[in-house]
Design a protein around this motif. Structure first.
Motif, mmCIF file in Angstrom:
data_model
loop_
_atom_site.group_PDB
_atom_site.id
_atom_site.type_symbol
_atom_site.label_atom_id
_atom_site.label_comp_id
_atom_site.label_asym_id
_atom_site.label_seq_id
_atom_site.Cartn_x
_atom_site.Cartn_y
_atom_site.Cartn_z
ATOM 1 N N ILE A 16 0.890 -1.048 -0.102
ATOM 2 C CA ILE A 16 -0.020 0.105 0.028
ATOM 3 C C ILE A 16 0.882 1.188 -0.010
ATOM 4 O O ILE A 16 1.836 1.483 1.087
ATOM 5 N N LEU A 17 0.717 2.119 -1.146
ATOM 6 C CA LEU A 17 1.570 3.277 -0.960
ATOM 7 C C LEU A 17 0.316 4.616 -0.719
ATOM 8 O O LEU A 17 -0.625 4.449 -1.481
ATOM 9 N N ASP A 18 0.732 5.309 0.168
ATOM 10 C CA ASP A 18 -0.253 6.240 0.772
ATOM 11 C C ASP A 18 0.793 7.409 1.409
ATOM 12 O O ASP A 18 1.728 7.184 1.988
ATOM 13 N N ARG A 19 0.242 8.610 1.378
ATOM 14 C CA ARG A 19 0.731 9.796 2.137
ATOM 15 C C ARG A 19 0.186 9.653 3.407
ATOM 16 O O ARG A 19 1.041 9.952 4.364
ATOM 17 N N ILE A 66 8.822 1.026 -4.593
ATOM 18 C CA ILE A 66 8.878 0.032 -5.422
ATOM 19 C C ILE A 66 10.020 -1.098 -5.114
ATOM 20 O O ILE A 66 10.058 -2.178 -4.912
ATOM 21 N N ASP A 67 11.191 -0.391 -4.627
ATOM 22 C CA ASP A 67 12.160 -1.336 -4.268
ATOM 23 C C ASP A 67 11.792 -1.925 -2.977
ATOM 24 O O ASP A 67 12.049 -3.241 -2.798
ATOM 25 N N ASN A 74 4.423 8.742 -12.876
ATOM 26 C CA ASN A 74 5.513 8.267 -12.348
ATOM 27 C C ASN A 74 5.604 6.771 -11.854
ATOM 28 O O ASN A 74 6.442 6.302 -11.785
ATOM 29 N N VAL A 75 4.384 6.716 -11.010
ATOM 30 C CA VAL A 75 4.214 5.062 -10.289
ATOM 31 C C VAL A 75 4.194 4.057 -11.648
ATOM 32 O O VAL A 75 4.963 3.128 -11.533
#
Length: 256
Positions: free
Chosen positions: A34-37, A70-71, A121-122
């Motif tokens: 999960i990618l989120d601010r 991503i890494d 970008n993602v």
């Protein structure tokens, strides 16, 4: 592509459409980053989904932040097969408003940075890692699902920035699919109508109710699991590529 055992990154995954997608993928045997601010909501969502999920705080507009995410996905789960871009913001400002005041350029730029540049970008960084996968059936290595909006086609008064960014997401769907075809990576876009998300719930009833009336059937807000179900279909249907699908109950938004 069979979702079982596959690894996904989901931007905006801590709430709304993104969280529903994370839940659906995990329920089908997938694993999600999960990618989120939002640190608090992101950590809570990952914890709720168990060992099949993890969270990394991410700014989609920042190259280093996304690369680190991503890494981290590769390090945690060993690979990356799916990318679902749900992160986005809205805006309400006319090109020229009261007293001949022009649209704030900073606001326009902010919406472009998050909704359009952030999506690209993602997607680009995720695709580069997907390209390293061993090919599966039909030599497939990955799937990207981006999120536009019906505003890309029916933008209302005051939606010039939002509609421009979502139109950009639609516009890059086919060329991105063509760019990535050589790697066996498919790209599709969902253009949701009005959904029961934090972004829509922040709007007053005088904004929401006319939109519901413009919806043909069913006359209600969309449910995030309905969006997630279409994401899963886009992943599983290997012949679906380079396409934008409206998911909107037949809405055609009027100017106001």
């Amino acid at each position: 592509m069979n979702i079982q055992g596959k690894v996904a990154v989901i931007t905006g995954g801590a709430s709304g459409l993104g969280r529903a997608t994370a839940e659906a993928l995990v329920a089908r045997g997938g694993r999600v980053m999960i990618l989120d601010r939002d640190q608090e909501k992101g950590a809570e969502t990952a914890a709720a989904l168990g060992e099949a999920a993890a969270f990394v705080q991410t700014d989609v507009t920042d190259e280093a932040s996304v690369k680190a995410a991503i890494d981290a996905t590769r390090d945690r789960f060993g690979a990356l097969h799916l990318c679902v871009n749900c992160a986005g913001v809205g805006s309400a400002m006319k090109t020229v408003g009261r007293d001949n005041q022009p649209h704030d350029l900073g606001v326009f730029n902010m919406v472009v940075q998050i909704n359009l540049i952030g999506t690209f970008n993602v997607a680009r960084l995720a695709a580069a890692l997907m390209a390293e996968n061993e090919p599966g059936d039909d030599n497939e290595r990955g799937v990207i699902v981006n999120t536009a909006s019906v505003a890309a086609f029916d933008g209302q008064v005051g939606q010039v920035a939002y509609a421009a960014t979502k139109g950009g997401v639609v516009g890059m769907t086919l060329p991105m699919a063509r760019d990535l075809a050589q790697f066996g990576i498919r790209v599709n876009t969902i253009a949701p109508g009005i959904f029961n998300t934090p972004l829509m719930n922040a709007a007053p009833d005088k904004v929401k109710m006319p939109l519901i009336e413009m919806t043909q059937f069913p006359k209600r807000l969309g449910d995030p699991p309905e969006y997630a179900a279409l994401v899963c279909h886009m992943v599983e249907n290997t012949f679906l590529n380079g396409e934008t699908i409206r998911l909107d109950g037949g809405i055609r938004m009027q100017p106001r």
